[in-house]
Motif scaffolding. Structure first.
Motif, mmCIF file in Angstrom:
data_model
loop_
_atom_site.group_PDB
_atom_site.id
_atom_site.type_symbol
_atom_site.label_atom_id
_atom_site.label_comp_id
_atom_site.label_asym_id
_atom_site.label_seq_id
_atom_site.Cartn_x
_atom_site.Cartn_y
_atom_site.Cartn_z
ATOM 1 N N THR A 95 0.849 -1.124 -0.205
ATOM 2 C CA THR A 95 0.104 -0.134 -0.058
ATOM 3 C C THR A 95 0.965 1.261 0.084
ATOM 4 O OG1 THR A 95 -0.081 0.336 2.285
ATOM 5 C CG2 THR A 95 -1.670 -1.200 1.480
ATOM 6 N N LEU A 111 -8.956 -3.501 0.698
ATOM 7 C CA LEU A 111 -8.178 -3.156 -0.251
ATOM 8 C C LEU A 111 -8.299 -3.899 -1.575
ATOM 9 C CD1 LEU A 111 -5.379 -2.112 -0.404
ATOM 10 C CD2 LEU A 111 -4.388 -4.037 0.504
ATOM 11 N N GLY A 123 -2.144 0.801 -3.920
ATOM 12 C CA GLY A 123 -1.109 0.068 -3.736
ATOM 13 C C GLY A 123 -0.435 -0.404 -5.248
ATOM 14 N N PHE A 395 -5.418 3.924 2.645
ATOM 15 C CA PHE A 395 -4.405 3.024 2.218
ATOM 16 C C PHE A 395 -3.250 4.019 1.460
ATOM 17 C CE2 PHE A 395 -8.012 0.317 1.582
ATOM 18 C CZ PHE A 395 -7.603 -0.376 2.679
ATOM 19 N N ASP A 396 -3.297 5.062 1.156
ATOM 20 C CA ASP A 396 -2.233 5.947 0.535
ATOM 21 C C ASP A 396 -2.630 7.398 0.975
ATOM 22 O OD1 ASP A 396 -0.157 6.967 -0.918
ATOM 23 O OD2 ASP A 396 -1.229 7.031 -2.803
#
Ligand SMILES: Cc1cc2nc3c(=O)[nH]c(=O)nc-3n(C[C@H](O)[C@H](O)[C@H](O)COP(=O)(O)OP(=O)(O)OC[C@H]3O[C@@H](n4cnc5c(N)ncnc54)[C@H](O)[C@@H]3O)c2cc1C
Length: 411
Positions: A95, A111, A123, A395-396
């Motif tokens: 990720t 995810l 990711g 996730f980012d």
């Protein structure tokens, strides 16, 4: 794609495999674990050694697994098996936070759904577990020609609702380009002249391509089955053509065109492509407004023009990929080939097509989308936007991945 940023050389992962080449077929034969950097052609060759193959493809196989899974991965098998993103059981993902996570529908599912069709924003896919099935040996590839778009689409829709075929696509032929082109030289010289005559008469012709797989057990029945599939179809009498090919040659058909174009120095040219998902309810308007009134009238493009239906039911709405809100929609690929002098004209034509769709109220979605403003992205994602945004934050959060998509970062 990575202004002031970093490009990951995915192929460098290959150096780190202790055993094998990054493609491992399970002992059960139900799936293969495949490195995200692998090309689909290599996945095909490795799985065929076990008599197996993935079920869902792209038209062109020299694309990476991670790259197509970040979009959707579509071709003539999509109506039956779903896009490539629908044929993944598990992923390994690094990720944007640097976490190395294994995910599936049951494990870290958020995810999993984010990454599939996620444009590389959440990711880096380092491994994908891809569904396999027994590989057929050969195919019967049938092309039928139509002059009437509504009859052509009616037959396409009939065929995708019928059991028995494994692939369906469609394309356009225009009277200002040859019937055989780089991507497909389907017709013998005598048939080509018959088709050229028809093209002069109608201006535009539509080709319906369908494929039936077969092997040693079905070799004696396949012709009969193809004949049954053709019963009741309304192509122009006498304008049906069949090829018999190995499964590999069929799947790898675009490569032949690529090699020809490369030998003429015509592959590495600008390709201002436009790919759209058009709802069935507006496909006739799209034909009249775009194929007839923009593309044929302007006579600018020489690349393949694809149009074929798929069904929403084979797309998992939890994934990031965006499709129209209708049971049946058409995949339209305007695969223009330009030159360094005229690409801007084709780009303008693409904008004209998008403006037409807006004016005509055609609620299409771009595939391999390209937008310049946040508002346009919000409109593109529609009801999925909030989830998409939340997943990005999760996730980012520093927004380091795929800034070139211009969704969260603006250059
Ligand atoms: C000649 C040609 C034919 C094509 N035909 C088809 C077709 O028939 N059907 C179809 O569906 N598509 C088709 N495509 C489009 C194709 O699916 C996308 O361009 C896809 O991104 C290609 O993968 P790539 O390996 O070239 O990606 P790249 O161009 O290397 O990457 C594109 C983006 O994908 C993301 N990405 C790439 N790898 C990963 C990874 N491992 N993890 C996370 N994100 C990643 C990144 O955001 C990257 O910026 C075609 C493209 C070409 C050039």
């Amino acid at each position: 794609m990575a202004h002031d940023g970093v490009v990951v050389n995915m192929l460098s992962l290959k150096k780190h495999y202790k055993n094998g080449n990054g493609i491992r077929v399970s002992t059960s034969g139900n799936y293969a674990d495949v490195g995200g950097e692998q090309l689909w052609i290599d996945v095909l060759n490795a799985t065929l050694e076990h008599g197996l193959a993935p079920v869902s493809w792209t038209d062109y196989l020299y694309l990476t697994v991670g790259g197509t899974l970040s979009n959707a991965g579509i071709s003539g098998q999509t109506f039956l098996y779903g896009p490539q993103i629908g044929n993944v059981l598990e992923l390994d993902v690094i990720t944007g936070k640097g976490d190395f996570m294994t995910c599936s529908k049951d494990k870290n599912s958020e995810l999993f759904y984010a990454v599939l069709g996620g444009l590389g924003l959440f990711g880096i896919i380092t491994r994908a577990r891809i569904v396999l099935a027994k590989a057929p040996k050969r195919v019967k590839w049938v092309r039928m020609i139509y002059s009437d778009f509504s009859i052509f689409t009616r037959d396409q829709e009939h065929l995708i609702s019928t059991k028995g075929l494994e692939y369906l696509e469609g394309s356009l032929m225009m009277d200002y380009t040859p019937a055989n082109n780089w991507r497909s030289s389907f017709f013998s010289p005598s048939n080509e002249s018959r088709i050229t005559y028809l093209l002069k008469k109608h201006g535009i012709l539509y080709c319906l391509d369908m494929v039936k797989y077969y092997d040693d057990e079905t070799v004696n029945s396949v012709d009969k089955e193809v004949q049954m599939l053709q019963e009741g179809l309304n192509f122009i009498p006498g304008f049906t053509f069949t090829r018999d090919e190995t499964y590999v040659d069929f799947l790898n058909r675009v490569r032949r065109g690529e090699i020809t174009l490369k030998s003429k120095g015509l592959w590495d040219v600008p390709h201002p492509w436009l790919n759209l998902f058009v709802p069935k309810s507006h496909i006739l308007d799209f034909n009249a407004g775009v194929f007839v009134d923009i593309i044929h009238r302007q006579k600018k493009t020489t690349g393949p023009l694809l149009v074929y239906p798929t069904t929403k039911i084979v797309w998992d709405d939890k994934m990031s990929a965006v499709v129209p809100d209708e049971d049946i929609f058409y995949c339209v690929g305007l695969l223009h080939s330009g030159s360094f002098n005229d690409w801007q004209d084709l780009d303008n034509q693409n904008n004209e097509i998008l403006e037409y769709c807006d004016r005509a109220g055609i609620k299409m979605k771009q595939y391999l989308p390209h937008y310049k403003s946040k508002e346009e992205w919000i409109k593109h994602f529609g009801p999925k936007w909030n989830t998409f945004q939340e997943r990005k934050a999760k996730f980012d959060p520093r927004m380091i991945l795929s800034p070139g998509q211009n969704i969260f970062n603006y250059v």
